[in-house]
Design an enzyme around this catalytic site. Structure first.
Site, PDB file in Angstrom:
ATOM      1  N   LYS A 156       0.896  -1.177   0.290  1.00 24.81           N
ATOM      2  CA  LYS A 156       0.185  -0.275   0.058  1.00 24.81           C
ATOM      3  C   LYS A 156       0.637   1.760   0.251  1.00 24.81           C
ATOM      4  CE  LYS A 156      -3.407   2.394   2.789  1.00 24.81           C
ATOM      5  NZ  LYS A 156      -4.737   2.077   3.520  1.00 24.81           N
ATOM      6  N   GLU A 161      10.438  -5.290   4.478  1.00 24.71           N
ATOM      7  CA  GLU A 161      10.591  -6.617   3.905  1.00 24.71           C
ATOM      8  C   GLU A 161      10.568  -6.376   2.896  1.00 24.71           C
ATOM      9  OE1 GLU A 161       8.699  -4.908   6.434  1.00 24.71           O
ATOM     10  OE2 GLU A 161       8.955  -6.188   8.231  1.00 24.71           O
ATOM     11  N   GLY A 165      -5.030  -2.137   5.490  1.00 23.52           N
ATOM     12  CA  GLY A 165      -4.085  -3.157   4.707  1.00 23.52           C
ATOM     13  C   GLY A 165      -5.003  -4.618   5.093  1.00 23.52           C
ATOM     14  N   ARG A 166      -5.121  -4.453   6.471  1.00 25.12           N
ATOM     15  CA  ARG A 166      -5.722  -6.110   6.891  1.00 25.12           C
ATOM     16  C   ARG A 166      -7.097  -5.958   6.310  1.00 25.12           C
ATOM     17  NH1 ARG A 166      -4.549  -2.754  10.698  1.00 25.12           N
ATOM     18  NH2 ARG A 166      -6.455  -2.222  11.895  1.00 25.12           N
ATOM     19  N   GLU A 217      -4.841  -7.032  15.452  1.00 24.55           N
ATOM     20  CA  GLU A 217      -4.192  -5.672  15.012  1.00 24.55           C
ATOM     21  C   GLU A 217      -5.451  -4.204  14.846  1.00 24.55           C
ATOM     22  OE1 GLU A 217      -0.687  -5.216  12.457  1.00 24.55           O
ATOM     23  OE2 GLU A 217      -2.332  -4.798  10.998  1.00 24.55           O
ATOM     24  N   HIS A 259      -4.383 -33.657  17.995  1.00 17.95           N
ATOM     25  CA  HIS A 259      -3.116 -33.933  19.011  1.00 17.95           C
ATOM     26  C   HIS A 259      -2.300 -33.197  19.193  1.00 17.95           C
ATOM     27  CE1 HIS A 259      -5.262 -37.540  17.293  1.00 17.95           C
ATOM     28  NE2 HIS A 259      -5.917 -36.902  16.540  1.00 17.95           N
ATOM     29  N   LYS A 264       9.740  -0.914  14.472  1.00 13.73           N
ATOM     30  CA  LYS A 264      10.007  -0.749  13.906  1.00 13.73           C
ATOM     31  C   LYS A 264      11.495   0.392  13.622  1.00 13.73           C
ATOM     32  CE  LYS A 264       5.696  -0.957  10.261  1.00 13.73           C
ATOM     33  NZ  LYS A 264       5.388  -0.026   9.840  1.00 13.73           N
TER      34      LYS A 264
HETATM   35  C1  G6Q Z   1      -2.204  -2.996   8.243  1.00 10.82           C
HETATM   36  C2  G6Q Z   1      -1.693  -3.270   8.213  1.00 10.82           C
HETATM   37  C3  G6Q Z   1      -0.198  -3.902   7.660  1.00 10.82           C
HETATM   38  C4  G6Q Z   1       1.014  -3.882   6.286  1.00 10.82           C
HETATM   39  C5  G6Q Z   1       1.644  -3.575   6.015  1.00 10.82           C
HETATM   40  C6  G6Q Z   1       2.005  -3.876   5.073  1.00 10.82           C
HETATM   41  O1  G6Q Z   1      -3.417  -3.461   8.589  1.00 10.82           O
HETATM   42  O2  G6Q Z   1      -1.498  -1.503   8.633  1.00 10.82           O
HETATM   43  O3  G6Q Z   1       0.160  -5.211   7.831  1.00 10.82           O
HETATM   44  O4  G6Q Z   1      -0.169  -3.950   5.652  1.00 10.82           O
HETATM   45  O5  G6Q Z   1       2.222  -3.668   7.615  1.00 10.82           O
HETATM   46  O6  G6Q Z   1       2.275  -2.839   4.308  1.00 10.82           O
HETATM   47  P1  G6Q Z   1       2.028  -2.468   3.228  1.00 10.82           P
HETATM   48  O7  G6Q Z   1       1.189  -2.241   2.236  1.00 10.82           O
HETATM   49  O8  G6Q Z   1       1.534  -0.426   2.917  1.00 10.82           O
HETATM   50  O9  G6Q Z   1       3.492  -2.271   2.058  1.00 10.82           O
END
Ligand code: G6Q
Length: 579
Positions: free
Chosen positions: A225, A231, A290-291, A376, A407, A535
């Protein structure tokens, strides 16, 4: 044996939705506390025995899903008081505020409109006065056109071969949803296509994946996003370098990167700076969290693996649940009921953990997905207005597919010292038509919630041991170990089959449950400030870590533990290759 809390007539409705008052000092909360006290010596067994209609009364059906919530320690009084709580929290108004595009994510000043991404009725959704639906439709059409070109082999790799493999590079919300849904829809995979998901900055994740793919036929989807996530950017750069070096002997050129890399993002400037053509960027917007983003361009990896029409079916399934959530009264509203029963279990029954237990192997990433979605969103210790949360918020979410979990950790669910609530999820039919596997799976699904609810009394345990012919001293010695307290609260969710539609409905069910719980607990479910501190510190520590074989100055800027660990790791790494 009807359990009575304070009668509703005596309740003064809470005037505001102030969570401080609502959760700590309201008549609604006190009524529920009194219900919990009144039920302390009643078992669910007894509640089932006295009411043959309990299953019918405490179950609800919507969008292809059936929810049985009767195996929770609830009564009509409890439900009445939960409805009063929902009323005092102004849940219906909050639902309306979300779907009308108000900036309910107040700490980030954003609207929360993932429902607009799957509304095929093209209802208008306004953000800052602008109807976003046409842009949603436009972007969806671009995704479809691109998926069609890839599937038809028109969009080719640098040697002219079709791109049959996808590597989705993303993390968190840009990974967990598409990964979970792609796995869940395995029966719908297009033959000959393969999707991989790389998220971890641990180079082993990317290296392991790259070792399985062919540069000529691989499409890298950089899903971010913000397009700034450490990463994802690190993995994307390394994947780009791999394509150029691996493809060198086959004649790959710098300009071929644009055939093999596409971006899913809100940040066009950063995407083009990376070298991805704006034509190959699929957009979404800051009002998609994002989620909650698998319904947006972030779902492109799903669409490429199962076909766009199946991706659309997923969206339509979610939309069906949205319509139910939007229109059903709270008393019959599946997400709201799940949320309210969850609050009852968390705040009045004392469940600090909640298990997600799908009896469907293809849902093997559901618990991981919901760990993020729930924790989150609602793992917050201050309310939306910044005050300390007066009551416990999100429980710890964990889980594994049944029967594997049985199990492993179910021992603790049945006989541990903590009370843990759980959702059991099962389709009536499996996609695998293999003998009696599915009846066996379902018998376990059913037996577990029965066992968790009923338990086994001391007398029953003793009788069983006697019936087994154990000598009296063994009967005495073993009985305490054979007792199951029961009264473990569970929901059961069943559907005919796990299809794109039912999967969409299931995910939307949880999304709306999470939203409702955020409203009830008074937290902002849509920010995630708790991920920031680590971070920032990682950025500070990075230059203090040496490359393999490099001697580094002693770290001194941190606490003794962090300094000590940095120095120890640097010492080990400096010794690398030096014997
Ligand atoms: C989700 C969070 C988080 C996000 C990641 C990746 O709700 O905001 O998990 O999706 O940190 O972020 P980017 O899509 O910006 O790389």
């Amino acid at each position: 044996m009807k359990q009575r809390g304070p009668p509703l007539a005596r309740l003064t409705p809470n005037q505001g939705a102030d969570p401080m008052t609502l959760l700590a000092d309201s008549d609604e909360w006190r009524a529920l506390r009194a219900d919990a006290d009144a039920l302390a010596n009643t078992t669910m067994r007894a509640l089932f025995a006295e009411d043959p209609k309990r299953f019918a009364r405490y179950s609800v059906e919507a969008a292809g899903l059936f929810l049985d919530y009767s195996k929770n320690k609830i009564t009509d009084d409890v439900l009445d008081h939960l409805m009063a709580l929902a009323g005092a929290a102004k849940l219906e108004a909050a639902r309306q505020a979300m779907t009308s595009g108000q900036p309910i994510n107040a700490t980030e000043g954003r609207a929360v409109l993932h429902v607009a991404l799957r509304d095929f009725a093209m209802r208008a959704y306004h953000v800052g006065g602008e109807n976003v639906s046409p842009a949603v439709e436009r972007e969806r059409a671009r995704m479809k056109a691109f998926a069609d070109r890839v599937h038809a082999g028109v969009h080719k790799g640098f040697t002219g071969k079709p791109l049959t493999t996808v590597v989705n590079i993303g993390i968190g919300g840009s990974d967990l949803g598409p990964l979970m849904a792609t796995e869940a829809l395995r029966p719908y995979w297009i033959e000959g296509r393969r999707a991989h998901f790389v998220s971890n900055v641990d180079g082993q994740h990317l290296a392991d994946t790259l070792s399985q793919v062919d540069p000529q036929t691989t499409l890298f989807i950089v899903a971010s996003k913000t397009f700034t996530t450490q990463e994802t950017m690190t993995n994307a750069q390394s994947a780009r370098a791999w394509l150029l070096s691996k493809g060198a002997a086959m004649g790959v050129a710098e300009s071929d990167v644009s055939r093999h890399f596409i971006a899913l993002s809100t940040n066009e400037v950063a995407v083009t700076a990376f070298g991805i053509d704006a034509e190959n960027m699929f957009r979404f917007w800051d009002w998609v969290g994002g989620r909650f983003s698998l319904w947006s361009a972030i779902g492109l990896s799903i669409a490429l693996q199962v076909g766009f029409s199946n991706f659309e079916r997923l969206l339509r399934g979610a939309h069906a649940m949205d319509e139910h959530f939007r229109t059903a009264p709270i008393r019959d509203n599946m997400p709201a009921l799940m949320a309210l029963v969850g609050v009852w279990n968390r705040n009045f029954m004392g469940c600090a953990s909640h298990a997600v237990l799908p009896y469907d192997q293809h849902l093997h990433r559901l618990a991981a997905y919901l760990q993020q979605a729930e924790m989150e969103s609602n793992g917050k210790r201050v309310t939306a207005d910044g005050a300390a949360a007066p009551a416990a918020t999100c429980p710890v979410i964990f889980g594994e597919p049944g029967t594997n979990g049985q199990h492993a950790f179910y021992q603790l669910l049945h006989q541990g010292t903590d009370l843990i609530s759980a959702d059991f999820i099962a389709p009536a039919f499996s996609h695998a038509d293999l003998g009696d596997h599915h009846q066996k799976l379902l018998s376990n699904f059913l037996a577990q919630t029965e066992a968790l609810m009923r338990g086994k009394t001391r007398a029953e345990a003793k009788d069983d041991l006697i019936a087994e012919g154990k000598p009296p001293q063994d009967v005495e010695r073993l009985t305490p170990h054979k007792v199951f307290p029961g009264d473990r609260p569970t929901n059961s969710i069943v559907m005919e089959r796990l299809t794109p539609e039912t999967l969409g409905a299931l995910i939307a069910l949880y999304e709306h449950k999470i939203f409702c719980q955020g409203v009830l607990w008074g937290v902002n479910s849509f920010d995630q400030w708790g991920v920031e501190l680590g971070k920032v510190l990682a950025k500070a520590i990075l230059p203090e870590l040496g490359a393999a074989g490099e001697d580094m100055a002693l770290a001194e800027a941190h606490d003794a533990s962090t300094n000590g660990l940095i120095n120890r790791l640097n010492a080990i790494r400096a010794g690398n290759g030096k014997g």
